[in-house]
Structure formats: structure tokens, C-alpha cells
Design an enzyme around this catalytic site. Structure first.
Site, PDB file in Angstrom:
ATOM      1  N   GLU A  23      -6.838  -0.981   5.273  1.00 38.03           N
ATOM      2  CA  GLU A  23      -7.043  -1.107   3.531  1.00 38.03           C
ATOM      3  C   GLU A  23      -6.094  -2.401   3.323  1.00 38.03           C
ATOM      4  OE1 GLU A  23      -6.553   3.412   1.968  1.00 38.03           O
ATOM      5  OE2 GLU A  23      -4.839   2.727   3.333  1.00 38.03           O
ATOM      6  N   ASN A  69       0.810  -1.228  -0.019  1.00 40.26           N
ATOM      7  CA  ASN A  69       0.041  -0.035   0.056  1.00 40.26           C
ATOM      8  C   ASN A  69       0.901   1.225   0.011  1.00 40.26           C
ATOM      9  OD1 ASN A  69      -1.764   2.049   0.858  1.00 40.26           O
ATOM     10  ND2 ASN A  69      -2.587   1.106   2.345  1.00 40.26           N
ATOM     11  N   HIS A  99      -9.027   7.079  -1.925  1.00 41.94           N
ATOM     12  CA  HIS A  99      -9.289   6.335  -0.436  1.00 41.94           C
ATOM     13  C   HIS A  99     -10.336   5.377  -0.318  1.00 41.94           C
ATOM     14  CE1 HIS A  99      -6.638  10.436   0.907  1.00 41.94           C
ATOM     15  NE2 HIS A  99      -5.936   9.153   0.659  1.00 41.94           N
ATOM     16  N   ARG A 107      -0.307  19.129  -0.331  1.00 37.68           N
ATOM     17  CA  ARG A 107      -1.230  19.535  -1.150  1.00 37.68           C
ATOM     18  C   ARG A 107      -2.326  20.653  -0.801  1.00 37.68           C
ATOM     19  NH1 ARG A 107      -3.152  13.400  -2.337  1.00 37.68           N
ATOM     20  NH2 ARG A 107      -1.603  12.989  -0.939  1.00 37.68           N
ATOM     21  N   ARG A 122      -2.548  -1.611  -3.895  1.00 39.45           N
ATOM     22  CA  ARG A 122      -3.286  -0.412  -3.771  1.00 39.45           C
ATOM     23  C   ARG A 122      -2.772   0.470  -5.096  1.00 39.45           C
ATOM     24  NH1 ARG A 122      -2.586   5.104  -0.519  1.00 39.45           N
ATOM     25  NH2 ARG A 122      -4.450   6.145  -1.167  1.00 39.45           N
TER      26      ARG A 122
END
Length: 394
Positions: free
Chosen positions: A380, A7, A178, A237, A90
Site C-alpha cells: 500500500e 499507513n 482496503h 470486529r 492512507r
């Protein structure tokens, strides 16, 4: 069956080796602050634990270190690469091409590459991980699970931009990200709340941050859009910004489009506001009176509150809000700042519960609160393993 999960985030790699279908975690670990001289490498099994600070200047170096640990004569959990049956990856952006988990071949890799420009902090690292895993584990099946897949349920009214129709027909739309995390934690919340119908806001806060409005288990709106760059304030970001600023930077200040892109994705957000991209550093500085860090925390949580209000409106109420991912799970301060002054919505936080550390689902609202406030550790990796196992064994 051993499934290795890779991931790759924008500045991290989480990994787990999971035995399926039992879902037993054989080993797990994390590399944080990739790109720095002080990256943190973590690796643990039932019998051993390792944590080191060292220079890990690229995702490739990090992935090679993970492979070395798995095969290490004393710390490792496998004796040869053939013991890995599946490597699950992922992948952040699947565009319109991928609405479900996919077995990776040359065509899939090419489509992932074609989406580099839409997820420049992620898809290149995702593809790098795939290609490296193909070399290290040549007998394993490589499987991609896409962050965007969960958000294919977003209705047209929410995913269209107010642009001429030809742009929508040319794939300009909200994709959402996500998704693997939002899907996992929302399902955990629905199970916990025992609701037949549900209205949930999932708040994923890490180096990348996003929020999803989830109705009856399906994503109906999301804070990120065409690329994983807008919405909330993130590590580096900017999140939401007036697009006129871009023209001002280019036409008046002389920036090139490439420089603007780098500015908004790699040099803005919490890093641009404070000089730090890691929230732990920012919280420490804020506690010491650093005004830039104090303001950045206020701006960050203010933006989250705005989205809570917006999503409460489109959901026509809220049953629960979820905090998850590295910051959402570990920063009691961020959770407190977000939930402060939302009593009118039925959101009230229990300070003692909020300051409790937990590795499992924790309800942190005050007793009797109308809206449940849940801290749910995302997984995840397990979600990817389950989807990869189903794909190969169905």
C-alpha cells in the site's frame, strides 16, 4: 523527491520513506499491537535494522517514535524535516466526497473528521497522523489516498441496500475498504497472469479483513459496506451479524447503543471468540488444543469460503484468488483451511508451495490447477507514493 508514507491501521502503523520516481525504499518499518505494553517496533534501512518490544499505548506515541527514528543521528536517514517533500497518508473512509487522491487542506481534514463515525477505528488515527505530520514536516505537502476510492466502480445493484431510496440519496450505501491494497495486488496478478480480461477475488487478511470481486481490474463487489465493520470475521470486529441482535442487546439485555457499538467493533471477532486478537497467538493456542481457538479459526475460514462462493457466482467464474496482507501473506494455515474442499471450483493448493516463505508473488496452487492461487505481498505504501507523486507532479 522523498515521500514519507504513513499507513495507520486499527492497531498498527506501517511506514516507508520512498525516493520517487525511482521507487527506491530509503527506510521502512512497522509498529504492531499498538495499545499494548508489548508493542513491536521495527525499523530498517540498507545499513541498519532495529526491532524492539515496548509499550506503545497510542498511535500518536507510535508516530512520534517514527519521526524520532527518521531524524536519529546514528540510525536516521534524514538530517532535517525539510528533506521530506510529500507525506502520503492512507485514509480509510472517503465517503462520496473523495473518489481520488487529494491534496490535504482544512476542508479535506474537516470532511475526514465528519466520517469518524463510519470508521471509528481508523479515520481518527488517520487524521491524527496528518495533523502530527503537518507539525513535524511543515514544508511537506500532505496528500491523502482513500481506501474507498477503488470501490467507486461498484455498480448500483451491489452498492445499494434494500432501504427506501431517500437513504441512498443521503449517502447510505456500500463504500468498500482496503481499496489501495486490493488495487495494488490485483494489478500485480493481472500483470503476472497476462490476461486481457480477468476475474479475480482478492482476500485481504490482517487485523481488518475484506474481500473484493474484481472484474477486468475494477471492483464490482466488496465484503465491507457502509463502514469497515461487516463481512469477514476480524481481529476485534464481528463482521456480518443479524441486525436483530442489536435490538436484542439494547431492548432485552439493557446495553446502550454506545456499548453495542464498542462490543461489535472492539470486543468481538477473534478477540471475542478467543480472548486474543493477534492470529499468531490464536494459532499457537489452537496447536496446543485450545478449543475456543480451534473453533475461531474454523469460523474465520468458513466465512471466507462463503464469500469465495458468492463472488465466483457474480463473476461467473474465477481466474485467480489472491491472499494478501499480514495474515494472508504469512499464515499458511489460514490459506490451507480456506482452500480445503474447494476442488470442485478448480481451487487446489500445493502444500509445499503454500509452506514456502516469500517476499514476492508466489503461485501456490497445484500444477495445472484451473484457478490460480496467488500469495502477493501488498504494498500500500508504494501505491500511495505513486499516487501522491502523480498528483503533485502532473
Amino acid at each position: 523527491m522523498n515521500i514519507l508514507i504513513i499507513n495507520s491501521g486499527s492497531s498498527s502503523i506501517k511506514y516507508q520513506l520512498i525516493s520517487m520516481p525511482s521507487e527506491r525504499v530509503v527506510c521502512e518499518g512497522l509498529i504492531e499491537r499498538i495499545g499494548s505494553e508489548n508493542a513491536i517496533l521495527k525499523y530498517s534501512t540498507d545499513t541498519s535494522k532495529l526491532e524492539e518490544t515496548q509499550a506503545i499505548l497510542s498511535h500518536k506515541i507510535g508516530l512520534l517514535k517514527i519521526a524520532d527514528l527518521l531524524l536519529d543521528p546514528s540510525l536516521g536517514v534524514i538530517t532535517n524535516a525539510a528533506e521530506i517533500a510529500i507525506v502520503g497518508h492512507r485514509v480509510v473512509h472517503g465517503g462520496k466526497a473523495f473518489s481520488d487522491t487529494s491534496l490535504i487542506d482544512a476542508s479535506v481534514k474537516e470532511k475526514i473528521k465528519n466520517l469518524f463515525s463510519l470508521a471509528p477505528l481508523h479515520n481518527p488515527h488517520n487524521l491524527e497522523g496528518i495533523e502530527l505530520a503537518e507539525e513535524i514536516f511543515p514544508n511537506a505537502k500532505q496528500v491523502a489516498v482513500f481506501d474507498t476510492a477503488f470501490h467507486h466502480s461498484i455498480p448500483e445493484v451491489a452498492k445499494r441496500y434494500a432501504l427506501p431510496k431517500k437513504f441512498y440519496e443521503n449517502k447510505v450505501q456500500v463504500y468498500g475498504f482496503h481499496g489501495t491494497s486490493h488495487k495494488y495486488v490485483s494489478e500485480k496478478a493481472i500483470e503476472y497472469l497476462q490476461l486481457k480480461s480477468s476475474k479475480i477475488i482478492s482476500i485481504h487478511l490482517g487485523n481488518g479483513c475484506s474481500m473484493t470481486a474484481i472484474k477486468d481490474g475494477k471492483s464490482i463487489d466488496h465484503s465491507m459496506g457502509f463502514a469497515p465493520s461487516n463481512g469477514l470475521i476480524m481481529g476485534s470486529r464481528s463482521g456480518d451479524i443479524d441486525h436483530a441482535v442489536i435490538f436484542y442487546l439494547v431492548e432485552t439485555l439493557g446495553y446502550t447503543l454506545e456499548q453495542v457499538n464498542e462490543l461489535l467493533i472492539k470486543k468481538s471477532g477473534m478477540l471475542g471468540l478467543t480472548g486474543f486478537s493477534d492470529l499468531r497467538d490464536i494459532q499457537t493456542e489452537a496447536a496446543n488444543g485450545n478449543q475456543d481457538c480451534i473453533l475461531a479459526l474454523q469460523m474465520n475460514t468458513y466465512r471466507i469460503k462463503k464469500y469465495i462462493g458468492a463472488y465466483a457466482a457474480i463473476l461467473n467464474g474465477i481466474d485467480a484468488i489472491i491472499f494478501t496482507a499480514g495474515i494472508g501473506e504469512n499464515s499458511a494455515l489460514i490459506r490451507e483451511m480456506v482452500c480445503t474442499d474447494l476442488e470442485f471450483m478448480g481451487i487446489t493448493l500445493d502444500t509445499d508451495k503454500n509452506n514456502t516463505r516469500s517476499k514476492t508473488l508466489l503461485e501456490i496452487n497445484k500444477k495445472g490447477a484451473y484457478v490460480k492461487v496467488l500469495m502477493i505481498p501488498t504494498n500500500e505504501e508504494l501505491e500511495i507514493a505513486k499516487q501522491a507523486y502523480r498528483l503533485i507532479n502532473v
